[in-house]
Scaffold this motif. Structure first.
Motif, PDB file in Angstrom:
ATOM      1  N   ALA A 145       0.811  -1.220   0.000  1.00  0.00           N
ATOM      2  CA  ALA A 145       0.000   0.000   0.000  1.00  0.00           C
ATOM      3  C   ALA A 145       0.846   1.272   0.000  1.00  0.00           C
ATOM      4  CB  ALA A 145      -0.938  -0.008   1.208  1.00  0.00           C
ATOM      5  N   GLY A 146       2.020   1.212   0.623  1.00  0.00           N
ATOM      6  CA  GLY A 146       2.850   2.406   0.721  1.00  0.00           C
ATOM      7  C   GLY A 146       3.938   2.509  -0.325  1.00  0.00           C
ATOM      8  N   GLY A 147       3.994   1.552  -1.238  1.00  0.00           N
ATOM      9  CA  GLY A 147       5.045   1.575  -2.254  1.00  0.00           C
ATOM     10  C   GLY A 147       5.508   0.182  -2.609  1.00  0.00           C
ATOM     11  N   LYS A 148       6.814  -0.051  -2.468  1.00  0.00           N
ATOM     12  CA  LYS A 148       7.370  -1.362  -2.801  1.00  0.00           C
ATOM     13  C   LYS A 148       8.425  -1.772  -1.784  1.00  0.00           C
ATOM     14  CE  LYS A 148       6.792  -1.419  -7.851  1.00  0.00           C
ATOM     15  NZ  LYS A 148       7.504  -1.580  -9.152  1.00  0.00           N
ATOM     16  N   PHE A 149       8.426  -3.083  -1.467  1.00  0.00           N
ATOM     17  CA  PHE A 149       9.519  -3.656  -0.702  1.00  0.00           C
ATOM     18  C   PHE A 149      10.633  -4.005  -1.673  1.00  0.00           C
ATOM     19  CE2 PHE A 149       5.941  -4.983   2.160  1.00  0.00           C
ATOM     20  CZ  PHE A 149       6.314  -4.198   3.248  1.00  0.00           C
ATOM     21  N   ALA A 150      11.864  -3.742  -1.287  1.00  0.00           N
ATOM     22  CA  ALA A 150      13.006  -4.059  -2.143  1.00  0.00           C
ATOM     23  C   ALA A 150      13.107  -5.572  -2.336  1.00  0.00           C
ATOM     24  CB  ALA A 150      14.282  -3.520  -1.514  1.00  0.00           C
ATOM     25  N   PRO A 151      13.689  -6.015  -3.446  1.00  0.00           N
ATOM     26  CA  PRO A 151      13.873  -7.455  -3.659  1.00  0.00           C
ATOM     27  C   PRO A 151      14.632  -8.089  -2.488  1.00  0.00           C
ATOM     28  CG  PRO A 151      14.370  -6.248  -5.664  1.00  0.00           C
ATOM     29  CD  PRO A 151      14.185  -5.219  -4.581  1.00  0.00           C
ATOM     30  N   LYS A 152      14.168  -9.234  -2.046  1.00  0.00           N
ATOM     31  CA  LYS A 152      14.811  -9.928  -0.930  1.00  0.00           C
ATOM     32  C   LYS A 152      16.009 -10.726  -1.429  1.00  0.00           C
ATOM     33  CE  LYS A 152      13.987 -13.272   2.769  1.00  0.00           C
ATOM     34  NZ  LYS A 152      12.989 -14.100   3.489  1.00  0.00           N
ATOM     35  N   GLU A 153      17.113 -10.618  -0.707  1.00  0.00           N
ATOM     36  CA  GLU A 153      18.299 -11.404  -1.051  1.00  0.00           C
ATOM     37  C   GLU A 153      18.009 -12.881  -0.772  1.00  0.00           C
ATOM     38  OE1 GLU A 153      22.161 -11.903  -2.474  1.00  0.00           O
ATOM     39  OE2 GLU A 153      20.965 -10.058  -2.360  1.00  0.00           O
ATOM     40  N   PRO A 154      18.191 -13.753  -1.763  1.00  0.00           N
ATOM     41  CA  PRO A 154      17.936 -15.185  -1.525  1.00  0.00           C
ATOM     42  C   PRO A 154      18.802 -15.718  -0.385  1.00  0.00           C
ATOM     43  CG  PRO A 154      18.119 -14.749  -3.875  1.00  0.00           C
ATOM     44  CD  PRO A 154      18.549 -13.487  -3.176  1.00  0.00           C
ATOM     45  N   PHE A 155      18.207 -16.482   0.492  1.00  0.00           N
ATOM     46  CA  PHE A 155      18.934 -17.048   1.625  1.00  0.00           C
ATOM     47  C   PHE A 155      19.663 -18.325   1.209  1.00  0.00           C
ATOM     48  CE2 PHE A 155      14.360 -18.113   1.892  1.00  0.00           C
ATOM     49  CZ  PHE A 155      14.433 -19.468   1.577  1.00  0.00           C
ATOM     50  N   PRO A 156      20.680 -18.746   1.973  1.00  0.00           N
ATOM     51  CA  PRO A 156      21.373 -20.004   1.659  1.00  0.00           C
ATOM     52  C   PRO A 156      20.408 -21.189   1.797  1.00  0.00           C
ATOM     53  CG  PRO A 156      22.671 -18.666   3.167  1.00  0.00           C
ATOM     54  CD  PRO A 156      21.321 -18.031   3.100  1.00  0.00           C
ATOM     55  N   ILE A 157      20.435 -22.081   0.829  1.00  0.00           N
ATOM     56  CA  ILE A 157      19.600 -23.278   0.873  1.00  0.00           C
ATOM     57  C   ILE A 157      20.254 -24.307   1.796  1.00  0.00           C
ATOM     58  CG2 ILE A 157      18.713 -25.223  -0.472  1.00  0.00           C
ATOM     59  CD1 ILE A 157      18.440 -23.300  -2.838  1.00  0.00           C
ATOM     60  N   LEU A 158      19.494 -24.795   2.762  1.00  0.00           N
ATOM     61  CA  LEU A 158      20.008 -25.826   3.667  1.00  0.00           C
ATOM     62  C   LEU A 158      20.086 -27.167   2.948  1.00  0.00           C
ATOM     63  CD1 LEU A 158      17.976 -25.088   6.928  1.00  0.00           C
ATOM     64  CD2 LEU A 158      20.341 -24.448   6.436  1.00  0.00           C
ATOM     65  N   ALA A 159      21.000 -28.009   3.387  1.00  0.00           N
ATOM     66  CA  ALA A 159      21.117 -29.361   2.829  1.00  0.00           C
ATOM     67  C   ALA A 159      21.469 -30.336   3.934  1.00  0.00           C
ATOM     68  CB  ALA A 159      22.178 -29.405   1.732  1.00  0.00           C
ATOM     69  N   LEU A 226      14.411 -22.764   9.814  1.00  0.00           N
ATOM     70  CA  LEU A 226      13.548 -22.327   8.725  1.00  0.00           C
ATOM     71  C   LEU A 226      12.801 -21.046   9.101  1.00  0.00           C
ATOM     72  CD1 LEU A 226      12.025 -25.746   7.579  1.00  0.00           C
ATOM     73  CD2 LEU A 226      13.813 -24.424   6.439  1.00  0.00           C
ATOM     74  N   GLN A 227      12.355 -20.962  10.337  1.00  0.00           N
ATOM     75  CA  GLN A 227      11.672 -19.758  10.800  1.00  0.00           C
ATOM     76  C   GLN A 227      12.583 -18.535  10.703  1.00  0.00           C
ATOM     77  OE1 GLN A 227      10.493 -20.969  14.759  1.00  0.00           O
ATOM     78  NE2 GLN A 227       8.357 -21.208  14.142  1.00  0.00           N
ATOM     79  N   SER A 228      13.864 -18.737  10.959  1.00  0.00           N
ATOM     80  CA  SER A 228      14.795 -17.609  11.014  1.00  0.00           C
ATOM     81  C   SER A 228      15.028 -16.963   9.651  1.00  0.00           C
ATOM     82  CB  SER A 228      16.139 -18.059  11.603  1.00  0.00           C
ATOM     83  OG  SER A 228      16.871 -18.870  10.685  1.00  0.00           O
ATOM     84  N   VAL A 229      14.783 -17.693   8.563  1.00  0.00           N
ATOM     85  CA  VAL A 229      15.036 -17.119   7.233  1.00  0.00           C
ATOM     86  C   VAL A 229      13.797 -16.450   6.655  1.00  0.00           C
ATOM     87  CG1 VAL A 229      16.848 -18.804   6.754  1.00  0.00           C
ATOM     88  CG2 VAL A 229      14.529 -19.241   5.934  1.00  0.00           C
ATOM     89  N   GLY A 230      12.657 -16.611   7.309  1.00  0.00           N
ATOM     90  CA  GLY A 230      11.440 -15.957   6.844  1.00  0.00           C
ATOM     91  C   GLY A 230      10.883 -16.572   5.576  1.00  0.00           C
ATOM     92  N   THR A 231      10.286 -15.726   4.743  1.00  0.00           N
ATOM     93  CA  THR A 231       9.659 -16.215   3.512  1.00  0.00           C
ATOM     94  C   THR A 231      10.658 -16.251   2.365  1.00  0.00           C
ATOM     95  OG1 THR A 231       8.963 -13.971   2.924  1.00  0.00           O
ATOM     96  CG2 THR A 231       7.410 -15.307   4.181  1.00  0.00           C
ATOM     97  N   VAL A 232      10.286 -16.963   1.328  1.00  0.00           N
ATOM     98  CA  VAL A 232      11.125 -17.049   0.137  1.00  0.00           C
ATOM     99  C   VAL A 232      11.053 -15.733  -0.637  1.00  0.00           C
ATOM    100  CG1 VAL A 232      10.871 -19.542  -0.078  1.00  0.00           C
ATOM    101  CG2 VAL A 232       9.213 -18.030  -1.198  1.00  0.00           C
TER     102      VAL A 232
END
Length: 247
Positions: A145-159, A226-232
């Motif tokens: 509503a207020g504009g745009k969120f900047a692109p999120k930096e992809p987090f490291p994929i766990l393995a 997983l919680q600590s990295v938030g959303t994709v």
């Protein structure tokens, strides 16, 4: 007036219940190895058992399946036994029966399911992880509503890797630690060997927990991570659309 004393916390029943979950999975994997003679069939059954456990303990925002991971440049990973990925914002693509193709941007973690842990299986799992981590991931801004969120930096994929047991005489001891892939794209961050314990590197160094309660301990540690990295990140679907116009 005498106040009622505070009840003494008793976590014994909860710990025992968690340990029962682990023993039940041990029995299922053992039953599969004894009753199914065809090796690929045993592996498929074991994968399904592990997938069921992951689904039971991870919230509905996460989906767990086997399949391939793909990117907007047309690259594809090797087949992955267990993929934890976003189910809220991201569809799977080109699904055919049990073959799922999951955009790299949607992936949180990947695991290999093996009968036991040894040097060759650890290396194999590391190679599978690298085939996912090397894929290209897009990220675009999100309108609000207020504009745009900047692109999120992809987090490291766990393995990681999961199995019924470890093959070394010292379990998840020095022999295991000396063979654990721990650098670059082949790093294995966590895993569980039901009859010997669990491990993770979530606090900077490899932490090993003993057998009792290892399965649920491993799952809760994974969930916290997983919680600590938030959303994709938000996928650039326009990049995938360009595939249709490529020659």
């Amino acid at each position: 007036m005498t106040k009622n004393p505070q009840p003494i916390p008793d976590t014994t029943w909860l710990r025992d219940a968690f340990m029962d979950v682990q023993e039940e999975l041990v029995l299922k994997l053992r039953r599969a190895s004894r009753s199914i003679e065809h090796a690929p069939s045993v592996g498929s059954v074991n994968e399904e058992h592990w997938i069921s456990v992951f689904r039971a303990y991870l919230p509905n925002r996460y989906e767990v399946n086997s399949g391939f991971v793909i990117d907007s440049l047309g690259a594809r990973s090797e087949q992955i036994d267990l993929i934890i990925y976003d189910r809220h914002f991201t569809p799977t693509l080109l699904d055919q029966q049990n073959h799922r193709y999951i955009p790299a941007e949607a992936v949180y973690a990947v695991f290999e399911s093996k009968p036991h842990l040894d040097k060759s299986y650890l290396e194999y799992a590391g190679q599978k992880a690298a085939s996912v981590r090397k894929l290209h991931r897009t990220s675009v801004s999100i309108a609000h509503a207020g504009g745009k969120f900047a692109p999120k930096e992809p987090f490291p994929i766990l393995a990681g890797i999961v199995a019924a047991r470890a093959s070394w005489t010292d379990g998840l001891g020095k022999s295991f630690a000396g063979n654990l892939p721990s650098s670059g794209d082949e790093t294995l961050n966590c895993g569980c060997a039901l009859e010997h314990g669990a491990f993770d590197d979530f606090e900077g160094s490899v932490n090993v927990t003993p057998r009792n309660g290892a399965l649920v301990y491993f799952l809760f540690r994974l969930l916290a991570r997983l919680q600590s990295v938030g959303t994709v990140p938000a996928i650039d679907w326009a990049a995938y659309a360009k595939i249709l116009n490529s020659t």
